[in-house]
Design a protein around this motif. Sequence first.
Motif, short mmCIF file in Angstrom:
data_model
loop_
_atom_site.label_atom_id
_atom_site.label_comp_id
_atom_site.label_asym_id
_atom_site.label_seq_id
_atom_site.Cartn_x
_atom_site.Cartn_y
_atom_site.Cartn_z
N TYR A 81 -23.22 44.13 40.32
CA TYR A 81 -24.38 43.89 41.17
C TYR A 81 -24.40 42.44 41.63
CZ TYR A 81 -29.28 42.83 42.27
OH TYR A 81 -30.43 42.40 42.87
N GLN A 82 -24.68 42.24 42.92
CA GLN A 82 -24.80 40.90 43.47
C GLN A 82 -26.09 40.82 44.28
OE1 GLN A 82 -21.42 39.47 45.65
NE2 GLN A 82 -22.36 37.50 46.14
N ALA A 83 -27.04 40.04 43.78
CA ALA A 83 -28.29 39.83 44.51
C ALA A 83 -28.00 39.05 45.79
CB ALA A 83 -29.28 39.07 43.64
N THR A 84 -28.93 39.12 46.73
CA THR A 84 -28.73 38.49 48.05
C THR A 84 -28.43 37.00 47.94
OG1 THR A 84 -30.29 40.09 48.99
CG2 THR A 84 -29.77 38.16 50.32
N CYS A 85 -29.10 36.32 47.02
CA CYS A 85 -28.94 34.87 46.90
C CYS A 85 -27.84 34.46 45.92
CB CYS A 85 -30.26 34.23 46.49
SG CYS A 85 -30.91 34.85 44.92
N TRP A 86 -27.13 35.43 45.33
CA TRP A 86 -26.09 35.11 44.36
C TRP A 86 -24.77 34.80 45.05
CZ3 TRP A 86 -26.37 39.04 39.71
CH2 TRP A 86 -27.61 38.89 39.06
N ARG B 27 -21.87 41.81 35.99
CA ARG B 27 -21.90 43.10 35.31
C ARG B 27 -23.32 43.41 34.84
NH1 ARG B 27 -19.72 44.10 29.30
NH2 ARG B 27 -19.41 46.36 29.31
N VAL B 28 -23.79 44.61 35.11
CA VAL B 28 -25.11 45.06 34.68
C VAL B 28 -24.94 46.37 33.91
CG1 VAL B 28 -27.39 45.86 35.41
CG2 VAL B 28 -26.29 43.98 36.63
N ILE B 29 -25.42 46.38 32.67
CA ILE B 29 -25.41 47.60 31.86
C ILE B 29 -26.73 48.32 32.09
CG2 ILE B 29 -25.25 48.56 29.54
CD1 ILE B 29 -22.71 47.20 30.49
N ASP C 154 -35.71 37.73 28.43
CA ASP C 154 -36.38 38.71 29.27
C ASP C 154 -36.09 38.41 30.75
OD1 ASP C 154 -38.09 36.65 30.10
OD2 ASP C 154 -39.68 37.23 28.74
N SER C 155 -36.68 39.21 31.64
CA SER C 155 -36.36 39.10 33.06
C SER C 155 -36.86 37.82 33.71
CB SER C 155 -36.93 40.31 33.82
OG SER C 155 -38.34 40.38 33.68
N GLY C 156 -37.71 37.06 33.02
CA GLY C 156 -38.14 35.77 33.55
C GLY C 156 -36.99 34.79 33.68
N PHE C 157 -35.88 35.05 32.98
CA PHE C 157 -34.71 34.17 33.02
C PHE C 157 -33.59 34.77 33.87
CE2 PHE C 157 -37.11 33.28 29.23
CZ PHE C 157 -37.08 31.90 29.13
N PHE C 158 -33.88 35.86 34.57
CA PHE C 158 -32.89 36.52 35.42
C PHE C 158 -32.81 35.77 36.75
CE2 PHE C 158 -31.47 40.19 38.14
CZ PHE C 158 -30.27 40.42 37.50
N ASP C 159 -32.14 34.62 36.70
CA ASP C 159 -32.10 33.69 37.83
C ASP C 159 -30.67 33.19 37.99
OD1 ASP C 159 -33.60 31.70 39.73
OD2 ASP C 159 -32.40 30.42 38.42
N ASP C 160 -30.16 33.14 39.21
CA ASP C 160 -28.77 32.79 39.46
C ASP C 160 -28.41 31.42 38.89
OD1 ASP C 160 -26.14 33.23 40.70
OD2 ASP C 160 -26.74 31.68 42.11
N ALA C 161 -29.27 30.42 39.11
CA ALA C 161 -28.97 29.07 38.62
C ALA C 161 -28.90 29.06 37.09
CB ALA C 161 -30.04 28.09 39.11
N ILE D 156 -29.47 39.53 29.39
CA ILE D 156 -30.75 39.20 30.04
C ILE D 156 -31.25 40.41 30.81
CG2 ILE D 156 -31.88 37.72 31.75
CD1 ILE D 156 -29.99 35.50 31.02
N ALA D 157 -32.49 40.77 30.58
CA ALA D 157 -33.09 41.90 31.30
C ALA D 157 -33.14 41.61 32.79
CB ALA D 157 -34.50 42.17 30.76
N ALA D 158 -32.79 42.59 33.59
CA ALA D 158 -32.76 42.42 35.04
C ALA D 158 -34.12 42.72 35.66
CB ALA D 158 -31.71 43.34 35.66
N ARG D 159 -34.40 42.05 36.78
CA ARG D 159 -35.59 42.38 37.56
C ARG D 159 -35.28 43.59 38.43
NH1 ARG D 159 -35.77 36.66 38.93
NH2 ARG D 159 -37.10 35.55 37.45
N LEU D 160 -36.11 44.61 38.33
CA LEU D 160 -35.86 45.85 39.06
C LEU D 160 -36.41 45.76 40.48
CD1 LEU D 160 -36.50 48.53 36.30
CD2 LEU D 160 -34.32 47.87 37.31
#
Length: 210
Positions: free
Chosen positions: A171-176, A181-183, A118-125, A139-143
């Motif tokens: 998609y590239q988050a600010t801290c990434w 790739r995001v489906i 789930d999105s709780g694991f949507f973390d760059d590290a 992994i589900a993305a945080r919206l």
Amino acid sequence: MEAPSFPRSGDGLIVEVGEDVHRWLFDQIHALKSVTLDLDSTVITRNGEQEGAVRGYNPGRRGRVSHHPLLAFVAEARMVANFWLRPGNTHSANNVLQFLEATLAHLGEKKVGLLRADSGFFDDAFLKVLEGKRIPYIIAARLNQVLQRELYQATGWWALEPGLELTEIRYQATCWSQPRRVIVVRQSARQRKNAPGKTLPLACPAGDRA
């Protein structure tokens, strides 16, 4: 069938016993060489006073004390691979890397063919570790607002069936350090009355859910 041996004393006895038991159990499932590993960070509302039960993010019962555990399951065997109990005010991504390593240790020689979370694991590290270990993942993305803007600008939608469309974006988050790739799945609430998902809070076509 030889039962696992357990340490007699010392710090971390419970953890060591748990690791030995899990590894022994999964070693007995000879037919499974590759597994689908499902990870979940959930919220459990508590009543009364229990250790670690504090107020935190609780979407179902706001203001109530809770625990925020991490769970891992092997889909094919319908077995719990790991379980960590965390206080209710713990951030979703807290200790997820340590949890992953402990879970992989429980699996022993089993290969993870696919990891779902789930999105709780949507973390760059966390994603970097999976990529370094060559573990395929969904992994589900945080919206967040940045991702929502990307979704509104997405093109190339492919209709799977009436009211259900798919596309993909980079998609590239600010801290990434890199894009990923995001489906994206888009549903029409008008055409699909029981459509799951979230209606994006930013301005979007009426009735669309992602």
